[in-house]
Design a protein around this motif. Structure first.
Motif, PDB file in Angstrom:
ATOM      1  N   UNK A  77       0.835  -1.211   0.000  1.00 36.50           N
ATOM      2  CA  UNK A  77       0.000   0.000   0.000  1.00 36.50           C
ATOM      3  C   UNK A  77       0.868   1.260   0.000  1.00 36.50           C
ATOM      4  N   UNK A  78       1.915   1.268   0.804  1.00 32.33           N
ATOM      5  CA  UNK A  78       2.811   2.431   0.878  1.00 32.33           C
ATOM      6  C   UNK A  78       3.486   2.700  -0.452  1.00 32.33           C
ATOM      7  N   UNK A  79       4.074   1.669  -1.062  1.00 35.05           N
ATOM      8  CA  UNK A  79       4.865   1.881  -2.272  1.00 35.05           C
ATOM      9  C   UNK A  79       4.029   2.229  -3.489  1.00 35.05           C
ATOM     10  N   UNK A  80       2.738   1.870  -3.486  1.00 31.60           N
ATOM     11  CA  UNK A  80       1.900   2.236  -4.621  1.00 31.60           C
ATOM     12  C   UNK A  80       1.639   3.740  -4.658  1.00 31.60           C
ATOM     13  N   UNK A  81       1.916   4.442  -3.558  1.00 30.04           N
ATOM     14  CA  UNK A  81       1.767   5.897  -3.535  1.00 30.04           C
ATOM     15  C   UNK A  81       2.998   6.634  -4.032  1.00 30.04           C
ATOM     16  N   UNK A  82       4.068   5.904  -4.340  1.00 29.88           N
ATOM     17  CA  UNK A  82       5.290   6.537  -4.812  1.00 29.88           C
ATOM     18  C   UNK A  82       5.190   6.904  -6.283  1.00 29.88           C
ATOM     19  N   UNK A  83       5.958   7.912  -6.679  1.00 34.96           N
ATOM     20  CA  UNK A  83       6.015   8.371  -8.069  1.00 34.96           C
ATOM     21  C   UNK A  83       7.430   8.223  -8.601  1.00 34.96           C
ATOM     22  N   UNK A  89      13.577   5.027   0.853  1.00 31.22           N
ATOM     23  CA  UNK A  89      14.424   4.145   1.644  1.00 31.22           C
ATOM     24  C   UNK A  89      13.664   2.854   1.889  1.00 31.22           C
ATOM     25  N   UNK A  90      14.358   1.722   1.748  1.00 30.76           N
ATOM     26  CA  UNK A  90      13.754   0.422   2.015  1.00 30.76           C
ATOM     27  C   UNK A  90      14.652  -0.371   2.956  1.00 30.76           C
ATOM     28  N   UNK A  91      14.027  -1.214   3.764  1.00 30.04           N
ATOM     29  CA  UNK A  91      14.738  -2.121   4.658  1.00 30.04           C
ATOM     30  C   UNK A  91      14.180  -3.511   4.397  1.00 30.04           C
ATOM     31  N   UNK A  92      15.061  -4.471   4.223  1.00 29.99           N
ATOM     32  CA  UNK A  92      14.601  -5.824   3.955  1.00 29.99           C
ATOM     33  C   UNK A  92      15.728  -6.821   3.998  1.00 29.99           C
ATOM     34  N   UNK A  93      15.533  -7.916   3.293  1.00 28.19           N
ATOM     35  CA  UNK A  93      16.512  -8.998   3.256  1.00 28.19           C
ATOM     36  C   UNK A  93      16.828  -9.354   1.813  1.00 28.19           C
ATOM     37  N   UNK A  94      18.067  -9.732   1.569  1.00 33.02           N
ATOM     38  CA  UNK A  94      18.487 -10.153   0.247  1.00 33.02           C
ATOM     39  C   UNK A  94      17.998 -11.578   0.006  1.00 33.02           C
ATOM     40  N   UNK A  95      17.351 -11.798  -1.133  1.00 28.56           N
ATOM     41  CA  UNK A  95      16.824 -13.114  -1.478  1.00 28.56           C
ATOM     42  C   UNK A  95      17.325 -13.534  -2.855  1.00 28.56           C
ATOM     43  N   UNK A  96      17.635 -14.809  -3.000  1.00 25.23           N
ATOM     44  CA  UNK A  96      17.970 -15.357  -4.309  1.00 25.23           C
ATOM     45  C   UNK A  96      16.742 -16.077  -4.817  1.00 25.23           C
ATOM     46  N   UNK A  97      16.306 -15.720  -6.005  1.00 27.43           N
ATOM     47  CA  UNK A  97      15.114 -16.323  -6.610  1.00 27.43           C
ATOM     48  C   UNK A  97      15.525 -17.140  -7.827  1.00 27.43           C
ATOM     49  N   UNK A 108      18.486 -14.865  -9.731  1.00 24.91           N
ATOM     50  CA  UNK A 108      18.857 -13.475  -9.525  1.00 24.91           C
ATOM     51  C   UNK A 108      18.584 -13.102  -8.083  1.00 24.91           C
ATOM     52  N   UNK A 109      19.101 -11.971  -7.694  1.00 31.36           N
ATOM     53  CA  UNK A 109      18.902 -11.480  -6.336  1.00 31.36           C
ATOM     54  C   UNK A 109      17.954 -10.300  -6.347  1.00 31.36           C
ATOM     55  N   UNK A 110      17.192 -10.170  -5.271  1.00 33.90           N
ATOM     56  CA  UNK A 110      16.324  -9.022  -5.069  1.00 33.90           C
ATOM     57  C   UNK A 110      16.209  -8.770  -3.570  1.00 33.90           C
ATOM     58  N   UNK A 111      15.772  -7.585  -3.225  1.00 31.14           N
ATOM     59  CA  UNK A 111      15.557  -7.259  -1.822  1.00 31.14           C
ATOM     60  C   UNK A 111      14.079  -7.461  -1.521  1.00 31.14           C
ATOM     61  N   UNK A 112      13.787  -8.347  -0.556  1.00 30.92           N
ATOM     62  CA  UNK A 112      12.420  -8.530  -0.094  1.00 30.92           C
ATOM     63  C   UNK A 112      12.200  -7.502   1.016  1.00 30.92           C
ATOM     64  N   UNK A 113      11.393  -6.500   0.720  1.00 28.39           N
ATOM     65  CA  UNK A 113      11.242  -5.316   1.570  1.00 28.39           C
ATOM     66  C   UNK A 113      10.208  -5.570   2.658  1.00 28.39           C
ATOM     67  N   UNK A 114      10.572  -5.209   3.890  1.00 30.20           N
ATOM     68  CA  UNK A 114       9.627  -5.324   5.010  1.00 30.20           C
ATOM     69  C   UNK A 114       9.220  -3.969   5.567  1.00 30.20           C
ATOM     70  N   UNK A 115       9.973  -2.907   5.218  1.00 30.34           N
ATOM     71  CA  UNK A 115       9.528  -1.552   5.565  1.00 30.34           C
ATOM     72  C   UNK A 115      10.052  -0.595   4.505  1.00 30.34           C
TER      73      UNK A 115
END
Length: 142
Positions: A77-83, A89-97, A108-115
């Motif tokens: 919900x928060x990120x859909x308000x971004x332009x 700023x994001x905080x999360x964990x590095x994930x390999x998918x 590949x790697x991506x950041x799974x964002x929790x805040x």
């Protein structure tokens, strides 16, 4: 900004845990966040974050493009308000998918964002139009 710590911050880690996977990034959103749904109906958001590298003498501006994903409803919900061009700023964990079929697997790697939070709303005309992705930056996945 990418923060990587070499020493533990919590008593839990010092007490014998396997480590810590925490990523903090601050950068520019180059395009609109994409929201999709899984077959289960769970919504998730995906986006890229353009993060400047530390300036080295005699070199131009270099950036990395980091793919991010969020599954937490509040974060989506928060990120859909971004332009585009917002500084965030994001905080999360590095994930390999992994994806693809058995004979043609890719990862590949991506950041799974929790805040996540917007640091600054930047109208497109205020953005530095001369930034470009340099060699070695992670390509975006669709």
């Amino acid at each position: 900004m990418l923060i990587v710590e070499s020493r533990p911050r919590s008593a839990e880690i010092e007490g014998g845990s396997d480590g810590r996977n925490e990523v903090v990034l601050a950068g520019r959103l180059p395009e609109t966040v994409q929201v999709r749904s899984l077959q289960s109906g769970t919504r998730f958001g995906t986006w890229r974050l353009v993060v400047r590298r530390r300036q080295q003498q005699g070199r131009g501006i270099r950036v990395d493009t980091i793919p991010c994903v969020a599954f937490e409803p509040g974060v989506v919900e928060t990120v859909t308000g971004w332009s585009p061009d917002d500084m965030v700023e994001v905080v999360g964990s590095l994930r390999r998918r992994w994806w693809g079929k058995d004979g043609a697997k890719a990862s590949g790697y991506e950041v799974e964002v929790r805040s996540a939070r917007r640091l600054e709303h930047r109208p497109p005309e205020a953005c530095d139009q001369h930034e470009s992705v340099s060699a070695g930056a992670a390509p975006a996945r669709s």
